[in-house]
Design an enzyme around this catalytic site. Structure first.
Site, PDB file in Angstrom:
ATOM      1  N   ARG A  63      37.727  -6.501   1.617  1.00  0.00           N
ATOM      2  CA  ARG A  63      36.402  -5.943   1.307  1.00  0.00           C
ATOM      3  C   ARG A  63      36.669  -4.511   0.833  1.00  0.00           C
ATOM      4  O   ARG A  63      37.227  -3.706   1.583  1.00  0.00           O
ATOM      5  CB  ARG A  63      35.514  -5.959   2.557  1.00  0.00           C
ATOM      6  CG  ARG A  63      34.229  -5.179   2.397  1.00  0.00           C
ATOM      7  CD  ARG A  63      33.245  -5.425   3.527  1.00  0.00           C
ATOM      8  NE  ARG A  63      32.587  -6.712   3.365  1.00  0.00           N
ATOM      9  CZ  ARG A  63      31.465  -7.075   3.983  1.00  0.00           C
ATOM     10  NH1 ARG A  63      30.872  -6.243   4.822  1.00  0.00           N
ATOM     11  NH2 ARG A  63      30.939  -8.262   3.783  1.00  0.00           N
ATOM     12  N   HIS A 117      29.998 -10.616  -4.317  1.00  0.00           N
ATOM     13  CA  HIS A 117      30.175 -11.073  -2.924  1.00  0.00           C
ATOM     14  C   HIS A 117      30.216 -12.600  -2.952  1.00  0.00           C
ATOM     15  O   HIS A 117      29.313 -13.274  -2.462  1.00  0.00           O
ATOM     16  CB  HIS A 117      29.021 -10.547  -2.068  1.00  0.00           C
ATOM     17  CG  HIS A 117      29.258 -10.623  -0.585  1.00  0.00           C
ATOM     18  ND1 HIS A 117      30.461 -11.042  -0.028  1.00  0.00           N
ATOM     19  CD2 HIS A 117      28.442 -10.347   0.472  1.00  0.00           C
ATOM     20  CE1 HIS A 117      30.365 -11.012   1.288  1.00  0.00           C
ATOM     21  NE2 HIS A 117      29.153 -10.597   1.617  1.00  0.00           N
ATOM     22  N   GLN A 155      29.641 -14.875   0.193  1.00  0.00           N
ATOM     23  CA  GLN A 155      28.239 -15.006   0.572  1.00  0.00           C
ATOM     24  C   GLN A 155      27.561 -16.076  -0.272  1.00  0.00           C
ATOM     25  O   GLN A 155      26.804 -16.916   0.245  1.00  0.00           O
ATOM     26  CB  GLN A 155      27.530 -13.655   0.387  1.00  0.00           C
ATOM     27  CG  GLN A 155      26.064 -13.682   0.752  1.00  0.00           C
ATOM     28  CD  GLN A 155      25.851 -13.895   2.243  1.00  0.00           C
ATOM     29  OE1 GLN A 155      26.442 -13.204   3.062  1.00  0.00           O
ATOM     30  NE2 GLN A 155      25.011 -14.853   2.613  1.00  0.00           N
ATOM     31  N   ASP A 164      17.971  -8.815  -0.610  1.00  0.00           N
ATOM     32  CA  ASP A 164      19.052  -8.092   0.070  1.00  0.00           C
ATOM     33  C   ASP A 164      18.595  -6.640   0.182  1.00  0.00           C
ATOM     34  O   ASP A 164      17.545  -6.264  -0.372  1.00  0.00           O
ATOM     35  CB  ASP A 164      20.349  -8.223  -0.768  1.00  0.00           C
ATOM     36  CG  ASP A 164      21.555  -7.528  -0.145  1.00  0.00           C
ATOM     37  OD1 ASP A 164      21.531  -7.245   1.075  1.00  0.00           O
ATOM     38  OD2 ASP A 164      22.536  -7.252  -0.873  1.00  0.00           O
ATOM     39  N   CYS A 190      21.143 -12.286   3.062  1.00  0.00           N
ATOM     40  CA  CYS A 190      22.547 -12.321   3.507  1.00  0.00           C
ATOM     41  C   CYS A 190      22.771 -11.558   4.801  1.00  0.00           C
ATOM     42  O   CYS A 190      23.754 -11.801   5.490  1.00  0.00           O
ATOM     43  CB  CYS A 190      23.453 -11.774   2.406  1.00  0.00           C
ATOM     44  SG  CYS A 190      23.132 -10.032   2.025  1.00  0.00           S
ATOM     45  N   ARG A 192      28.289 -19.134   6.687  1.00  0.00           N
ATOM     46  CA  ARG A 192      29.397 -18.312   6.175  1.00  0.00           C
ATOM     47  C   ARG A 192      30.739 -18.878   6.669  1.00  0.00           C
ATOM     48  O   ARG A 192      31.721 -18.909   5.939  1.00  0.00           O
ATOM     49  CB  ARG A 192      29.249 -16.850   6.645  1.00  0.00           C
ATOM     50  CG  ARG A 192      28.111 -16.072   5.998  1.00  0.00           C
ATOM     51  CD  ARG A 192      28.357 -15.845   4.509  1.00  0.00           C
ATOM     52  NE  ARG A 192      29.652 -15.265   4.246  1.00  0.00           N
ATOM     53  CZ  ARG A 192      29.926 -13.954   4.231  1.00  0.00           C
ATOM     54  NH1 ARG A 192      28.955 -13.082   4.405  1.00  0.00           N
ATOM     55  NH2 ARG A 192      31.147 -13.509   3.986  1.00  0.00           N
TER      56      ARG A 192
HETATM   57  N1   CP Z   1      26.388 -10.726   4.716  1.00  0.00           N
HETATM   58  C1   CP Z   1      27.521 -10.060   5.024  1.00  0.00           C
HETATM   59  O1   CP Z   1      28.483 -10.000   4.243  1.00  0.00           O
HETATM   60  O2   CP Z   1      27.485  -9.470   6.237  1.00  0.00           O
HETATM   61  P1   CP Z   1      28.558  -8.469   6.847  1.00  0.00           P
HETATM   62  O3   CP Z   1      28.491  -7.194   6.008  1.00  0.00           O
HETATM   63  O4   CP Z   1      28.144  -8.254   8.249  1.00  0.00           O
HETATM   64  O5   CP Z   1      29.926  -9.074   6.719  1.00  0.00           O
HETATM   65  N1  NVA Z   2      24.548  -5.481  -0.938  1.00  0.00           N
HETATM   66  C1  NVA Z   2      25.002  -5.224   0.406  1.00  0.00           C
HETATM   67  C2  NVA Z   2      25.492  -6.481   1.024  1.00  0.00           C
HETATM   68  C3  NVA Z   2      25.969  -6.352   2.443  1.00  0.00           C
HETATM   69  C4  NVA Z   2      26.488  -7.634   3.007  1.00  0.00           C
HETATM   70  C5  NVA Z   2      26.071  -4.152   0.390  1.00  0.00           C
HETATM   71  O1  NVA Z   2      26.936  -4.180  -0.491  1.00  0.00           O
HETATM   72  O2  NVA Z   2      26.025  -3.266   1.248  1.00  0.00           O
END
Ligand code: CP
Ligand code: NVA
Length: 302
Positions: A99, A126, A129, A218, A258, A286
């Site tokens: 990430r 992502h 997701q 989101d 999400c 997930r």
């Molecule tokens: N939806 C998602 O990716 O959640 P986290 O940021 O908690 O991993």
């Molecule tokens: N769009 C959000 C998703 C978190 C899972 C972010 O990038 O923070």
């Protein structure tokens, strides 16, 4: 042999996506233990609840051993180069997942890696997701061809991966964003080419939600955008998914997010905690989707 990476949904064909969905729903015992005795590195430059937990458990279910590492410990391009980190980790692990703030880091990892690289969220996409989102919609709505998905809010990383996956599924896609936060015309054309029945974008949440079978949103401020918070909260003030927005969707429409979510900002408490909400199933999916993807990358066929 070419290494199969998963940086974006478009690394899968529609047929691959179908295989991943089938693997995600297969009994765990039928998948064998393709990661037995193997490691999976999970590197996080940003916080996570779902992504870390679901990936760790999916690895365990396939017989492997996950190793979580915080971004600061690895120090991409600070302690050592992205390429050095990747080449070393690829000797210990059968999959390296990260990430990151910059999608280009994942591309640099994939360029030198002898094992699959998985995107666990970048500023651009992502895809893990989106796999869970498609799995949830398939379970709730059946065959997704010509079903209608609405994305309301920011055309962000989650949105981009979701609409790519929905296009591979042959859905009608309706995007609702404030001016300046939507997809460009070339982006809309790119999404349409992946196989969508239709792709349309609107500057109204209610219009975008019209006749939708699934309404997604989101956060309005993603990780890394914190300095834009005040402006974004003003710009998105008419894009909260509330009961009024949901009333424009189909009668049996489901609501998805999400997570993490902010009640009263991008979604009303009434909607996210109401009967139409599928957020818990979506989050649990997930893990199943991650297991399906890992099995697919390890060459397991449904
Ligand atoms: N939806 C998602 O990716 O959640 P986290 O940021 O908690 O991993
Ligand atoms: N769009 C959000 C998703 C978190 C899972 C972010 O990038 O923070």
């Amino acid at each position: 042999m070419t290494v199969r990476h998963f940086l974006d949904i478009t690394d899968l064909t529609a047929s691959d996506l179908n295989s991943v969905m089938n693997l995600a729903q297969a009994e765990i015992a039928t998948l064998g233990q393709p990661l037995a005795g193997k490691g999976v590195a999970l590197i996080f430059e940003k916080p996570s609840n779902r992504t870390r937990q679901s990936m760790e458990m999916a690895v365990v279910q396939l017989g492997g051993h996950p190793i979580f590492t915080r971004g600061e410990e690895v120090g991409f391009d600070q302690r050592e180069t992205v390429e050095d980190v990747t080449r070393i980790m690829a000797g210990y692990h059968h999959v390296v997942a990260a990430r990151v703030f910059a999608h280009s880091v994942l591309q640099r990892m994939a360029a030198v890696s002898s094992v699959p690289i998985i995107n666990l969220l970048s500023e651009q996409s992502h895809p893990m997701q989106a796999l869970a989102d498609v799995l949830t919609m398939r379970q709730e709505l059946g065959d997704l061809r010509k079903k209608t998905v609405a994305w309301i809010g920011d055309y962000n990383n989650v949105a981009r991966s979701l609409v790519e996956a929905c296009s591979l599924e042959g859905m009608n896609i309706r995007i609702g964003c404030p001016n300046g936060y939507g997809a460009s015309d070339s982006e809309l054309a790119r999404i349409a080419k992946l196989g969508a029945a239709t792709v349309n974008q609107f500057d109204s949440a209610q219009t975008a939600a019209t006749d939708a079978d699934a309404v997604h949103t989101d956060v309005f401020v993603s990780m890394g955008q914190e300095l834009e918070t005040a402006k974004r909260l003003i710009d998105f003030k008419d894009f909260c998914v509330d009961s009024k927005v949901m009333s424009h969707a189909s009668k049996n429409a489901i609501f998805m997010h999400c997570l993490p979510a902010h009640r009263g900002v991008e979604v009303s408490a009434e909607v996210i905690d109401g009967q139409q909400s599928r957020i818990v199933t979506q989050a649990h999916n997930r893990m199943h989707a991650a297991r399906g993807l890992l099995a697919h990358l390890m060459g397991v066929t449904p």
